[in-house]
Scaffold this motif. Structure first.
Motif, PDB file in Angstrom:
ATOM      1  N   THR A 148      50.868  54.510 -32.675  1.00 33.72           N
ATOM      2  CA  THR A 148      49.404  54.631 -32.641  1.00 33.72           C
ATOM      3  C   THR A 148      48.153  53.465 -32.500  1.00 33.72           C
ATOM      4  N   VAL A 149      47.381  53.912 -31.978  1.00 39.62           N
ATOM      5  CA  VAL A 149      46.232  52.569 -32.080  1.00 39.62           C
ATOM      6  C   VAL A 149      44.906  53.062 -32.616  1.00 39.62           C
ATOM      7  N   PRO A 150      43.930  52.258 -33.420  1.00 35.80           N
ATOM      8  CA  PRO A 150      42.865  52.627 -34.028  1.00 35.80           C
ATOM      9  C   PRO A 150      42.087  53.085 -33.061  1.00 35.80           C
ATOM     10  N   ILE A 151      40.884  53.734 -33.443  1.00 32.46           N
ATOM     11  CA  ILE A 151      39.802  54.362 -32.791  1.00 32.46           C
ATOM     12  C   ILE A 151      39.130  53.256 -31.961  1.00 32.46           C
ATOM     13  N   ASN A 152      38.720  53.301 -30.656  1.00 30.31           N
ATOM     14  CA  ASN A 152      38.067  52.530 -29.899  1.00 30.31           C
ATOM     15  C   ASN A 152      38.856  51.324 -29.872  1.00 30.31           C
ATOM     16  N   ASN A 153      40.507  51.294 -29.982  1.00 28.92           N
ATOM     17  CA  ASN A 153      41.196  50.213 -29.445  1.00 28.92           C
ATOM     18  C   ASN A 153      40.977  48.979 -30.439  1.00 28.92           C
ATOM     19  N   LEU A 154      40.610  49.192 -31.649  1.00 35.17           N
ATOM     20  CA  LEU A 154      40.304  47.933 -32.630  1.00 35.17           C
ATOM     21  C   LEU A 154      41.524  47.434 -32.955  1.00 35.17           C
TER      22      LEU A 154
END
Length: 384
Positions: A148-154
């Motif tokens: 998984t990647v953080p919200i907004n691709n942070l």
């Protein structure tokens, strides 16, 4: 001539000190372990290792291009964790550096098979790893969580699992725990600890579809010798009110007026807990005082402050009691009440304890909730 001799002598003196660095690898020629998942399947360890791309995540804290990969996950199995990791080494393109390892996720099977102590012991013995590595548990496929990647691709280095204290200050459900705290909790009475239980929830979406995010939904109960149980949602909600490090949470309850019911929602802030053991012969009870600040979120029209305060107090009491009883069914002292006897009445603790714990039952806990300050917010329902 004298100058030339001096230069030669200085060179001879300096070179030995420089040569000590010649064997070190350059930073860009290393791979960096960021997170690891530990499962135990068919009597073998299964390791999922996340390696991050520092050239992308180190640029800034601004969003990263969706086309740019922040990490890769490798998987391997072995009769021991070390063998599984060694099998991963066979496919690595460069030396792996463990000093940036940030968190460990244990599968529920690994917990049930009592693999936690063995794994933690291996990590703390290795000179590159640190004690401040976060610890989680899950029932999900660990690889899916690691991908998984953080919200907004942070940058992945500021994700929820990488930096759990960041979001904990806004909603304090299950307190994050690192290896150091895990070791202390299991080594000292009551020899039990709660580690956050995480799942990959598909409650976020991007233009291409669902975007799963790690979500903490409960806690796994461990003793120094075994896995006890995992409590989810409302069954473990009371834990946040028994923790003086809780910054903010929420309670909801119904208010009755003229035979109608309306929902009230109140934010709870700055929790302060005081536990007082009361020892009478062979019985120990605990007087617990929970002091909080309250901030109105949804306040029904015409609601009285006395009714709101009563609703907050009753709801917190109910949640604390429910979690206490749920844990007690699995022989777990979830609030570490025995530790208060151990620290403040050690002589009595030695007399009453069994395996580090004092005897607890339904009547061992007395709860009093106090509201230091109650703000109604900027507007009430009447003013909307």
């Amino acid at each position: 001539m004298k100058i030339t001799i001096k230069i030669v002598m200085m060179t001879v003196l300096v070179v030995p000190f420089l040569s000590g660095c010649w064997d070190n690898n350059e930073a860009e020629r290393l791979l960096y372990a960021h997170a690891i998942g530990i499962d135990f399947v068919d009597n073998q360890y299964k390791v999922d290792l996340q390696i991050i791309n520092l050239t992308s995540v180190a640029k800034s804290e601004t969003p990263i291009s969706a086309e740019e990969s922040q990490s890769e996950v490798g998987s391997a199995t072995g009769k021991t964790m070390e063998e599984a990791i060694a099998n991963l080494y066979k496919s690595l393109d460069a030396e792996l550096f463990w000093g940036h390892l940030t968190y460990i996720i244990f599968s529920e099977e690994a917990l049930k098979e009592k693999r936690v102590n063995e794994v933690i012991d291996s990590f703390i013995r290795y000179y590159e790893t640190r004690y401040r590595i976060w610890v989680y548990s899950t029932k999900d496929d660990i690889k899916e969580i690691l991908l998984t990647v953080p919200i907004n691709n942070l940058p992945i280095t500021i994700s929820k699992l990488d930096d759990p204290l960041n979001s904990y200050s806004q909603y304090s459900f299950i307190r994050p725990i690192n290896i150091r705290e895990l070791i202390i909790g299991l080594n000292e009475p009551n020899h039990e600890i709660v580690i956050p239980f995480v799942t990959a929830k598909e409650n976020w979406s991007v233009s291409k579809g669902k975007s799963p995010k790690p979500t903490i939904i409960g806690g796994s109960l461990l003793s120094s010798t075994s896995y006890k149980e995992t409590l989810l949602g409302s069954k473990i909600a009371g834990l946040q009110w028994m923790n003086s490090k809780s910054k903010e949470g929420e309670v909801s309850f119904l208010l009755k007026k003229d035979k109608e019911e309306s929902l009230a929602s109140i934010f709870i802030q700055d929790v302060n807990v005081k536990v007082t053991p009361i020892i009478k012969q062979n019985d120990v009870t605990f007087d617990v005082t929970i002091s909080v600040k309250a901030l109105g979120n949804i306040i029904p029209s015409g609601a009285k402050m006395t009714d709101l305060e009563k609703g907050v107090k009753d709801t917190i009491k109910q949640e604390v009691k429910r979690t206490y009883m749920e844990a007690l069914e699995h022989d777990v002292d979830i609030y570490r009440l025995s530790e208060f006897v151990y620290r403040y009445h050690n002589k009595e603790w030695k007399r009453l304890q069994e395996n580090g714990k004092v005897k607890l039952d339904e009547d061992s806990l007395s709860i009093d909730v106090k509201i230091r300050k109650f703000k109604s917010g900027r507007k009430s329902i009447d003013n909307l």
